[in-house]
Write a protein that holds these residues in place. Structure first.
Motif, PDB file in Angstrom:
ATOM      1  N   TYR B 163       0.800  -0.969  -0.082  1.00 35.38           N
ATOM      2  CA  TYR B 163      -0.068   0.150   0.110  1.00 35.38           C
ATOM      3  C   TYR B 163       0.984   1.528  -0.040  1.00 35.38           C
ATOM      4  N   GLY B 164       1.828   1.356   0.790  1.00 43.13           N
ATOM      5  CA  GLY B 164       2.818   2.318   0.842  1.00 43.13           C
ATOM      6  C   GLY B 164       3.582   2.689  -0.399  1.00 43.13           C
ATOM      7  N   ILE B 165       3.961   1.592  -1.065  1.00 45.36           N
ATOM      8  CA  ILE B 165       4.835   1.799  -2.302  1.00 45.36           C
ATOM      9  C   ILE B 165       3.791   2.257  -3.456  1.00 45.36           C
ATOM     10  N   ALA B 166       2.488   1.784  -3.261  1.00 44.71           N
ATOM     11  CA  ALA B 166       1.284   2.430  -4.483  1.00 44.71           C
ATOM     12  C   ALA B 166       1.082   3.898  -4.116  1.00 44.71           C
ATOM     13  N   VAL B 167       1.206   4.394  -2.877  1.00 45.10           N
ATOM     14  CA  VAL B 167       1.021   5.855  -2.456  1.00 45.10           C
ATOM     15  C   VAL B 167       2.170   6.287  -2.803  1.00 45.10           C
ATOM     16  N   TYR B 168       3.212   5.894  -2.938  1.00 44.12           N
ATOM     17  CA  TYR B 168       4.637   6.672  -3.237  1.00 44.12           C
ATOM     18  C   TYR B 168       4.319   6.762  -4.838  1.00 44.12           C
ATOM     19  N   TYR B 169       3.989   5.783  -5.465  1.00 42.15           N
ATOM     20  CA  TYR B 169       4.317   6.029  -6.986  1.00 42.15           C
ATOM     21  C   TYR B 169       2.931   6.648  -7.538  1.00 42.15           C
ATOM     22  N   ILE B 170       1.755   6.715  -6.940  1.00 44.95           N
ATOM     23  CA  ILE B 170       0.614   7.253  -7.463  1.00 44.95           C
ATOM     24  C   ILE B 170       0.709   8.601  -7.297  1.00 44.95           C
ATOM     25  N   THR B 171       1.154   9.194  -6.183  1.00 43.36           N
ATOM     26  CA  THR B 171       1.147  10.596  -5.528  1.00 43.36           C
ATOM     27  C   THR B 171       2.556  11.168  -6.664  1.00 43.36           C
ATOM     28  N   ALA B 172       3.353  10.513  -6.865  1.00 39.06           N
ATOM     29  CA  ALA B 172       4.401  11.044  -7.941  1.00 39.06           C
ATOM     30  C   ALA B 172       4.017  11.094  -9.167  1.00 39.06           C
ATOM     31  N   ILE B 173       3.192  10.408  -9.755  1.00 41.40           N
ATOM     32  CA  ILE B 173       2.461  10.581 -11.005  1.00 41.40           C
ATOM     33  C   ILE B 173       1.521  11.724 -11.173  1.00 41.40           C
ATOM     34  N   LEU B 174       0.805  11.782 -10.076  1.00 38.65           N
ATOM     35  CA  LEU B 174      -0.272  12.945  -9.927  1.00 38.65           C
ATOM     36  C   LEU B 174       0.354  14.344  -9.760  1.00 38.65           C
ATOM     37  N   GLY B 175       1.709  14.233  -9.119  1.00 35.14           N
ATOM     38  CA  GLY B 175       2.471  15.342  -8.810  1.00 35.14           C
ATOM     39  C   GLY B 175       3.471  15.831  -9.958  1.00 35.14           C
ATOM     40  N   GLY B 176       3.105  15.134 -11.223  1.00 39.52           N
ATOM     41  CA  GLY B 176       4.036  15.427 -12.256  1.00 39.52           C
ATOM     42  C   GLY B 176       5.109  14.648 -12.568  1.00 39.52           C
ATOM     43  N   ASP B 177       5.412  13.552 -11.659  1.00 42.90           N
ATOM     44  CA  ASP B 177       6.457  12.645 -11.883  1.00 42.90           C
ATOM     45  C   ASP B 177       7.894  13.513 -12.416  1.00 42.90           C
ATOM     46  N   ASN B 178       8.023  14.574 -11.711  1.00 49.18           N
ATOM     47  CA  ASN B 178       9.193  15.447 -12.291  1.00 49.18           C
ATOM     48  C   ASN B 178      10.374  15.626 -10.815  1.00 49.18           C
ATOM     49  N   PHE B 179      10.745  14.941 -10.114  1.00 47.94           N
ATOM     50  CA  PHE B 179      11.456  14.796  -8.863  1.00 47.94           C
ATOM     51  C   PHE B 179      12.646  14.556  -9.287  1.00 47.94           C
ATOM     52  N   SER B 180      13.392  13.869 -10.224  1.00 47.39           N
ATOM     53  CA  SER B 180      14.533  13.287 -10.555  1.00 47.39           C
ATOM     54  C   SER B 180      15.574  14.242 -11.161  1.00 47.39           C
ATOM     55  N   THR B 181      16.845  14.304 -10.519  1.00 47.64           N
ATOM     56  CA  THR B 181      17.899  15.026 -11.167  1.00 47.64           C
ATOM     57  C   THR B 181      18.299  14.656 -12.613  1.00 47.64           C
ATOM     58  N   ASN B 182      18.218  13.455 -12.807  1.00 45.17           N
ATOM     59  CA  ASN B 182      18.327  13.055 -14.118  1.00 45.17           C
ATOM     60  C   ASN B 182      17.750  11.753 -14.649  1.00 45.17           C
ATOM     61  N   SER B 183      17.592  10.980 -15.691  1.00 46.98           N
ATOM     62  CA  SER B 183      17.195   9.671 -15.665  1.00 46.98           C
ATOM     63  C   SER B 183      18.046   8.547 -14.901  1.00 46.98           C
ATOM     64  N   PHE B 184      19.322   8.667 -14.885  1.00 45.42           N
ATOM     65  CA  PHE B 184      20.178   7.942 -13.969  1.00 45.42           C
ATOM     66  C   PHE B 184      19.570   7.772 -12.751  1.00 45.42           C
ATOM     67  N   TYR B 185      19.392   8.955 -11.995  1.00 48.52           N
ATOM     68  CA  TYR B 185      18.824   8.740 -10.597  1.00 48.52           C
ATOM     69  C   TYR B 185      17.365   8.276 -10.593  1.00 48.52           C
ATOM     70  N   TYR B 186      16.640   8.692 -11.664  1.00 47.10           N
ATOM     71  CA  TYR B 186      15.129   8.241 -11.712  1.00 47.10           C
ATOM     72  C   TYR B 186      14.891   6.682 -11.822  1.00 47.10           C
ATOM     73  N   TYR B 187      15.921   6.050 -12.794  1.00 41.86           N
ATOM     74  CA  TYR B 187      15.753   4.597 -12.698  1.00 41.86           C
ATOM     75  C   TYR B 187      16.468   4.096 -11.712  1.00 41.86           C
ATOM     76  N   ALA B 188      17.802   4.314 -11.211  1.00 42.10           N
ATOM     77  CA  ALA B 188      18.591   3.637  -9.941  1.00 42.10           C
ATOM     78  C   ALA B 188      17.855   3.884  -8.706  1.00 42.10           C
TER      79      ALA B 188
END
Lengths: 228, 228
Positions: B163-188
């Motif tokens: 449930y926690g991980i679902a909240v983690y990703y859904i809130t990220a998507i709803l918030g615009g999914d733009n919180f990573s310095t670059n795509s390396f950090y996004y995927y890693a």
């Protein structure tokens, strides 16, 4: 159309707190509080009568009959009321007196994060409407037909409901706990309307936990008997 | 002290996205990525060795020995790493090269909501650190001593993690999914570091569900036998 609604919104500012919440196109409530609540009361009573008659024919215990009603009630609430919210970001613009839209306009007086489409609220409602709603109706079926997965399913849904309500209140506190039009709506809607989803899932979780632990005790005794 | 750090923060702007995130007093990372990761790798390996030796003495199955390690690992991670985050809102101001502060400075490159203290993130971390952390260590004890509540406890914690991980990703998507310095950090970091907490709780939930259903099948067979 959208523009005329926006100008209407300026003429009729919304009743929500914080006052600077921007809701262009807001259409004031057209159904009264008593009208909205009486529809819910009728839904509650009719559903209770139907599930009670249905579960009586299945010769279930009183606890199982109450549980069948609860899962039907919470499942339909999740699917219909909360499902409508998930898929209708602009319910506050509704000008057709549609009951579900009016319900969310009314509830937003207790928690304006619904009208504001707060990310935490939308996340919890997505999980509640799309996962817990269908799973609750599956619980009705599982109890009615005496499935072996009945307790673990009820436990899973109840735990999800409790996690959701925890996220609901903790995010409100972290966000400043200032989303109610006044203290009546705070206690009636924000607190009162949610209390059943704290109390009942807690009771069901504890009951299922005990039943499951008891089943493992039976299993381990059976194994010991076989060894002898 | 706070003021001098604020002026330092202006001299060394933070590496996080969005760029306009306001973090007065930010002190740049002083530990390298490899330094931070090598501490985690050492923790992982030492804990694995300790729990493997410990569970071997208890003559547990391989699955139980792996589960004892997992619950010790995830429990200590929740309590120490995530517990530190919950109680340290200003970790990004740390100038003592403290490993936990540096870990969160580094992880925030994958998800700046940690540095920004997003309400959804803090909520999930409160529930994870304060409920799931202690419960995970209780799971170690329950498996080690063969308690009847072992499966339902593991199921409850795993479901909470999911449930926690679902909240983690859904809130990220709803918030615009733009919180990573670059795509390396996004995927890693944002994806990679969280994948184990999707995969492993899913496997454990399914396993516990099956074990619990099987226990009820044994129980109902036992009842039938008694009736005969």
């Amino acid at each position: 159309m959208a523009e005329s609604q926006t100008s209407q919104g300026d003429v009729h500012p919304h009743p929500y707190i914080p006052r600077d919440l921007h809701l262009p196109g807001y259409v004031p409530s057209s159904l009264s509080q008593s009208n909205i609540l009486s529809v819910f009361a009728s839904f509650f009573l009719i559903l209770f009568a139907l599930t009670w008659i249905f579960s009586g024919r299945l010769k279930k215990t009183k606890v199982d009959r109450l549980l069948i009603f609860w899962w039907a009630f919470t499942g339909l609430t999740h699917l219909i009321l909360e499902g409508y919210f998930v898929f209708t970001p602009e319910f506050f613009k509704d000008n057709t007196s549609f009951h579900l839209a009016e319900s969310w306009k009314e509830y937003s007086k207790g928690d304006s994060r619904y009208a504001a489409r707060d990310a935490g609220i939308v996340t919890v409602e997505i999980l509640t409407a799309l996962l817990e709603g269908p799973a609750s109706l599956l619980a009705v079926y599982a109890i009615a037909t005496g499935k072996s997965y009945s307790y673990i399913l009820q436990f899973a849904i109840s735990l999800g409901q409790l996690y959701g309500i925890a996220v609901y209140y903790i995010t409100a506190i972290l966000g400043g706990d200032n989303f109610s039009t006044n203290s009546f709506y705070y206690y009636a809607y924000f607190i009162g309307a949610n209390v059943p989803w704290i109390v009942i899932p807690s009771i069901i979780s504890i009951r299922c936990w005990r039943k499951i632990v008891a089943a493992f005790q039976v299993q381990s005794q059976t194994k010991k008997t076989k060894v002898r």
